[in-house]
Design a protein around this motif. Structure first.
Motif, PDB file in Angstrom:
ATOM      1  N   PHE A 146      -8.913   1.423   3.952  1.00  0.00           N
ATOM      2  CA  PHE A 146      -8.389   0.547   5.014  1.00  0.00           C
ATOM      3  C   PHE A 146      -9.407   0.388   6.137  1.00  0.00           C
ATOM      4  O   PHE A 146      -9.670  -0.724   6.606  1.00  0.00           O
ATOM      5  N   ILE A 157      -8.325  -0.683  -3.949  1.00  0.00           N
ATOM      6  CA  ILE A 157      -7.533  -0.574  -2.724  1.00  0.00           C
ATOM      7  C   ILE A 157      -8.236  -1.295  -1.575  1.00  0.00           C
ATOM      8  O   ILE A 157      -7.602  -2.000  -0.781  1.00  0.00           O
ATOM      9  N   TRP A 158      -9.554  -1.132  -1.502  1.00  0.00           N
ATOM     10  CA  TRP A 158     -10.315  -1.829  -0.469  1.00  0.00           C
ATOM     11  C   TRP A 158     -10.147  -3.339  -0.599  1.00  0.00           C
ATOM     12  O   TRP A 158      -9.930  -4.044   0.391  1.00  0.00           O
ATOM     13  N   THR A 162       0.789   9.356   6.052  1.00  0.00           N
ATOM     14  CA  THR A 162      -0.047  10.506   5.716  1.00  0.00           C
ATOM     15  C   THR A 162       0.455  11.768   6.408  1.00  0.00           C
ATOM     16  O   THR A 162       0.552  12.837   5.783  1.00  0.00           O
ATOM     17  N   LEU A 210       0.937   4.164  -3.075  1.00  0.00           N
ATOM     18  CA  LEU A 210       0.801   5.615  -2.920  1.00  0.00           C
ATOM     19  C   LEU A 210       1.990   6.346  -3.529  1.00  0.00           C
ATOM     20  O   LEU A 210       1.842   7.442  -4.083  1.00  0.00           O
ATOM     21  N   ASN A 233     -10.802   2.944  -8.212  1.00  0.00           N
ATOM     22  CA  ASN A 233      -9.560   2.803  -7.469  1.00  0.00           C
ATOM     23  C   ASN A 233      -9.815   2.573  -5.985  1.00  0.00           C
ATOM     24  O   ASN A 233      -9.082   1.825  -5.331  1.00  0.00           O
ATOM     25  N   TRP A 291      -0.016  -1.814   9.438  1.00  0.00           N
ATOM     26  CA  TRP A 291      -0.802  -0.914   8.583  1.00  0.00           C
ATOM     27  C   TRP A 291      -1.488   0.168   9.409  1.00  0.00           C
ATOM     28  O   TRP A 291      -1.544   1.326   8.994  1.00  0.00           O
ATOM     29  N   PRO A 326       0.813  -1.232   0.000  1.00  0.00           N
ATOM     30  CA  PRO A 326       0.000   0.000   0.000  1.00  0.00           C
ATOM     31  C   PRO A 326       0.843   1.276   0.000  1.00  0.00           C
ATOM     32  O   PRO A 326       0.448   2.282  -0.613  1.00  0.00           O
ATOM     33  N   THR A 331      -8.403   8.562   0.335  1.00  0.00           N
ATOM     34  CA  THR A 331      -9.013   7.363  -0.239  1.00  0.00           C
ATOM     35  C   THR A 331      -8.428   6.105   0.369  1.00  0.00           C
ATOM     36  O   THR A 331      -9.142   5.159   0.714  1.00  0.00           O
ATOM     37  N   THR A 332      -7.097   6.081   0.519  1.00  0.00           N
ATOM     38  CA  THR A 332      -6.426   4.894   1.063  1.00  0.00           C
ATOM     39  C   THR A 332      -6.817   4.657   2.514  1.00  0.00           C
ATOM     40  O   THR A 332      -7.099   3.520   2.915  1.00  0.00           O
ATOM     41  N   LEU A 338       0.064   3.654   7.967  1.00  0.00           N
ATOM     42  CA  LEU A 338      -0.725   4.494   7.061  1.00  0.00           C
ATOM     43  C   LEU A 338      -0.933   5.909   7.605  1.00  0.00           C
ATOM     44  O   LEU A 338      -0.707   6.888   6.874  1.00  0.00           O
TER      45      LEU A 338
END
Length: 435
Positions: free
Chosen positions: A246, A197-198, A224, A177, A193, A216, A173, A241-242, A220
């Protein structure tokens, strides 16, 4: 997502095969992945002049680590479990690392990013059928394809241990990105998208590794936050979105496996399993429709099974500490030196630090610490949030598993080192990458 070239796809397949440890030739510790790596290693020696990269920090670590382990094995009085297998794994990982450096160091930025994109695409495609077998309890089909079903409630695919697959999926992941950091997702493209990713996060969560989930969960938001400070302009839509994907993937899994959706999952599995039996001509389950569903998680915030996993690891760490004290400077050599109840039944401590201490002592741990500190400092100096986040999650994951002997562990350090060196994930592009 843009296309990747055939060489990048082939390289990604080799990486995937490196964790497909269930695909071995008989009882030998050699399979498709090992043969492919051996051939590529010989090619790299001949055409890529791989030996000149022995001075790379990762290779200096491996040469020092193997030398310390060899001396410890010769001088040590305590023999660990699977010492020969572990020693061979270290040599193999060292050769794999040299081959990877020789190939990636000479790759252009475009080729490097193509390889990263392939690392995103290939696992997703290769895991579709194993996931279907896992979700429908299709053991006959899994057996035909060589898929590991020893862990019925965990997605293991062709890995002997599901944690090997977890390690493979761990950084994907973050690199997704990185290579699509300039993407402008809008409308239907954003929805597509988001769904992809989901789905990838759901695949990872089905490995049922709390260490992967925790990595994660930490990595994540960390990525960010650091990207918000370092990356200009900050692509809020991509990161938002990511993060949303998640959270939704985790909530979806908990709802279907541990919550009210479990009954619906069983019904759906029965319907899909029946359809697959018709397509593949397999026999229907005895007693009517199957009632399989993955085992419930051991906690509200986790996806694992063992409610005493913290107690088990504490015991392993205590016994590993006791074993280390017997040879604190250079350890006992390759192998497993901890145990749960019976000292004769040795196993790993399932922790990078403790396992390294028992095998190579303080000398080996300091050597690894020097390499990792160098990687972290370089990532910070280059203001590369993606490589920094990957390095952090590797350590989080390694707190619960000993993965140093896995070739992809070294590969991920190498990718971070070269991405930082060449500015792969930080350089501004003249044109946005197609998405």
């Amino acid at each position: 997502m843009s296309k990747v070239n055939s060489i990048a796809i082939g390289a990604a397949l080799v990486v995937f095969a490196s964790v497909a440890t269930a695909l071995r030739f008989g009882s030998m510790p050699i399979g498709i992945g090992e043969v492919a790596v051996m051939l590529l290693f010989i090619w790299a020696l001949r055409y890529r002049q791989a030996l000149r990269y022995l001075t790379h920090p990762v290779m200096l670590f491996w040469m020092g680590f193997i030398a310390i382990a060899a001396v410890a094995m010769l001088l040590g009085t305590v023999k660990g479990a699977s010492s020969t297998h572990t020693a061979a794994a270290y040599l193999y990982s060292g050769c794999f690392s040299l081959m990877a450096i020789a190939c990636l160091e000479q790759a252009s930025k475009q080729q490097f990013e193509s390889f990263i994109k392939a690392l995103v695409v290939i696992p997703g495609l290769m895991l579709l059928i194993p996931f279907l077998c896992f979700a429908t309890d299709a053991n006959e089909l899994a057996g035909m394809l060589g898929i590991n079903t020893d862990f019925p409630s965990r997605l293991s695919a062709w890995s002997t241990n599901p944690n090997q697959l977890g390690l493979l999926l761990l950084p994907i992941p973050f690199w997704l990105l990185a290579v699509y950091r300039d993407a402008k997702w809008q409308g239907k493209r954003w929805l597509r998208n988001f769904g992809l990713i989901w789905a990838f996060f759901v695949l990872g969560i089905c490995v049922r590794s709390d260490a992967l989930l925790l990595a994660w969960f930490i990595g994540l938001p960390l990525l960010t936050g650091v990207a918000l400070v370092w990356a200009k302009p900050f692509n809020w839509r991509l990161f938002g979105t990511t993060l949303a994907a998640f959270v939704l993937a985790f909530a979806s899994f908990k709802f279907m496996v541990d919550g009210p959706g479990r009954d619906q999952l069983v019904k759906a599995e029965a319907a899909v399993s029946g359809a697959m039996a018709s397509v593949f001509g397999t026999a229907p389950a005895k007693g009517g429709s199957p009632t399989f569903a993955p085992g419930k998680s051991d906690s509200v915030i986790g996806v694992g099974f063992d409610q005493n996993k913290s107690g088990v690891r504490k015991t392993l760490w205590i016994h590993a500490y006791e074993a280390w004290l017997q040879a604190p400077f250079i350890g006992h050599g390759p192998g497993a030196f901890s145990y749960l109840e019976d000292p004769a039944k040795k196993e790993e401590a399932h922790n990078l630090g403790f396992d390294m201490l028992t095998q190579v002592g303080i000398a080996g741990v300091l050597l690894f610490a020097a390499l990792y500190l160098w990687l972290l400092v370089k990532a910070c100096q280059a203001r590369d949030p993606y490589s920094l986040a990957v390095l952090v999650v590797l350590m989080v994951f390694s707190g619960a598993h000993f993965m140093l002997r896995q070739p992809v562990f070294s590969l991920y350090m190498i990718i971070c080192a070269l991405a930082v060196k060449h500015g792969i994930f930080t350089a501004l592009r003249e044109k946005p990458q197609p998405n």
